[in-house]
Design an enzyme around this catalytic site. Structure first.
Site, PDB file in Angstrom:
ATOM      1  N   ASN A 134      -5.705  65.026  50.573  1.00  0.00           N
ATOM      2  CA  ASN A 134      -5.856  64.330  51.479  1.00  0.00           C
ATOM      3  C   ASN A 134      -6.183  62.812  50.877  1.00  0.00           C
ATOM      4  OD1 ASN A 134      -8.327  64.866  50.661  1.00  0.00           O
ATOM      5  ND2 ASN A 134      -9.222  64.963  52.633  1.00  0.00           N
ATOM      6  N   GLU A 148     -17.593  69.470  46.276  1.00  0.00           N
ATOM      7  CA  GLU A 148     -17.267  68.689  47.515  1.00  0.00           C
ATOM      8  C   GLU A 148     -16.768  69.514  48.554  1.00  0.00           C
ATOM      9  OE1 GLU A 148     -17.008  67.018  50.396  1.00  0.00           O
ATOM     10  OE2 GLU A 148     -15.206  65.793  49.411  1.00  0.00           O
ATOM     11  N   CYS A 192     -12.631  64.588  54.582  1.00  0.00           N
ATOM     12  CA  CYS A 192     -13.991  65.332  54.601  1.00  0.00           C
ATOM     13  C   CYS A 192     -14.934  64.536  55.421  1.00  0.00           C
ATOM     14  CB  CYS A 192     -14.289  65.923  53.319  1.00  0.00           C
ATOM     15  SG  CYS A 192     -14.588  64.472  52.131  1.00  0.00           S
TER      16      CYS A 192
END
Length: 469
Positions: free
Chosen positions: A148, A243, A277
């Site tokens: 992303n 993450e 995210c």
């Protein structure tokens, strides 16, 4: 485009990389084997000794020169990002700007890796001793990055690693690997052979080798919870930064500035089609102002333009794959079947999914229990601030959260009681600047990114003691 191992471009290009918007092949990349991965590990291990011998000044200059080169080629990289990931060109340009800044921050922080003086005489037996610490590189960092933000998230790992004199093996997502490969080529011009290696291919092959190798000192991973959990369970004594995404809410209380809250919801829900995210994945609104909020949200959402990422007027491009778009479609349909009300959008055309607003969403629906990676604004109505806080905290994810209120007491309360690595007051969860500490709790992972904080996690502390007598 080829892989980078030990300073050389290598590999037979077999894997097709397709543009998510029109599905045409834009390039091919190699499929790294176990032997390729072991060669990269060996090269990185050898290079770490040369990295240690470099001065902080030399490292800083190399990173700064890299940022200058990226700045010269910013339009080339922006175009590549738009083709590779389907990101609208204006968002791709923003990512390149942030990547340049992240490299500059890494260059600056490479000269600020400090130890400290320890007051040895503060303890019994410490008289006549002088103690101080120094920071040393861990050695070899394995960096695994998602699709992303394929350029900036790679630099968020590689920049601090090189700044702290580590060598790196970068494995970008096969869904959008081209900008990371191109960035590796630039970095390779300024650092010793093997200091930066970039591998493409199956995670099951590359990742397994990285996990089991005793020559890897740290794994920095950004991606899904299941993969992160598997890494944690199989990494042995390696240091980890994980993450793992979020289910980030914005909370709109009855005294909020509704126009500002709507603007935050728009930016948070639809930036890069929600494939972030820290995207807004739950909009929790007090009932008293919910109708007004929803009307304004529909009005502003209707202004967004969906289409070709290379068109500067496009706000929303395709999802990364048709599979991803179908998954969002299923979650939206399931929520409607369970009682949610479709107010806007909901249509899919291949990889394209319309910006979508759903009202009367319940916290138990999969749409808001899971991390929906799509351009969806799910409205959860609550009776008061207490219920808003309860709903916001009813997930194992705890990455970022936004609260819209003009009441300082409520702002302080939510800042304290919200379970999130970052709480933003009167700002949506997608807000991030590249030097801030970034990372969440619980299912959102462990460790912090942000250049200074990443460097701290990529170094070890040695204590040195002198006897004055």
């Amino acid at each position: 485009m080829k892989m980078l191992i030990n300073g050389r471009l290598t590999g037979e290009e077999k894997i097709e990389i397709r543009n998510p918007y029109d599905n045409r092949v834009i390039d091919k990349v190699p499929a790294a084997s176990k032997e390729d991965t072991r060669e990269a590990i060996s090269a990185a291990k050898k290079a770490k000794d040369e990295m240690i011998s470099l001065t902080a000044h030399r490292i800083s200059e190399a990173l700064y020169d890299t940022s200058q080169e990226l700045e010269k080629r910013s339009e080339e990289f922006s175009h590549l990002l738009a083709l590779d990931s389907g990101k609208p060109i204006k968002a791709a340009r923003d990512e390149v700007k942030r990547s340049i800044e992240t490299l500059k921050l890494s260059a600056e922080e490479s000269k600020r890796i400090y130890g400290e003086t320890i007051p040895m005489d503060a303890g019994i037996g410490g008289k006549d001793f002088i103690g101080f610490t120094i920071k040393l590189p861990l050695g070899v960092i394995a960096a695994i990055t998602p699709f992303n933000y394929p350029l900036n998230l790679a630099i968020h790992k590689v920049g601090p690693a090189l700044a702290s004199k580590n060598s790196v093996i970068l494995k970008p997502s096969l869904k959008a690997p081209l900008s990371a490969l191109k960035m590796g080529e630039i970095l390779n011009e300024y650092f010793p052979p093997g200091a930066i290696n970039v591998l493409t291919g199956k995670a099951s092959i590359i990742g397994d080798e990285l996990l089991k190798s005793d020559d890897i000192d740290k794994i920095s991973f950004t991606g899904g919870f299941k993969t992160g959990k598997m890494i944690a369970e199989n990494s042995g004594m390696k240091k980890l930064t994980l993450e793992l995404g979020g289910n980030d809410p914005i909370i709109v209380l009855r005294d909020a500035n509704i126009e500002r809250a709507v603007e935050g919801a728009i930016r948070g829900s639809y930036l890069y089609s929600g494939q972030i995210c820290i995207a807004v994945k739950r909009i929790i609104v007090e009932e008293k102002i919910a109708d007004e909020f929803v009307q304004k949200l529909i009005k502003e959402t209707s202004k967004l333009r969906i289409g070709d990422p290379l068109d500067p007027k496009t706000d929303i491009g395709p999802l990364i794959s048709e599979k991803a778009a179908i998954n969002v479609e299923k979650l939206v349909s399931e929520a409607i079947e369970e009682g949610a009300e479709l107010l806007y959008g909901g249509g899919r055309d291949g990889n394209l999914f319309e910006p979508t607003i759903l009202d009367n969403v319940q916290p138990s629906m999969r749409l808001v229990k899971e991390e929906t990676f799509g351009p969806v604004s799910p409205i959860i109505r609550v009776k008061d601030a207490d219920e808003a806080l309860e709903v916001a905290n009813s997930t194992c994810y705890a990455l970022q959260a936004g609260v819209f209120t003009e009441n300082i007491h409520e702002a302080l309360r939510f800042a304290s009681e919200l379970e999130a690595g970052t709480v933003l007051i009167n700002k949506q969860s997608t807000y991030r600047v590249d030097h801030m500490p970034f990372g969440g709790f619980d299912c959102s992972g462990m460790g912090k990114e942000g250049v200074k904080y990443a460097i701290d996690d990529m170094t070890r502390t040695k204590l040195i003691i002198f006897n004055k007598k």
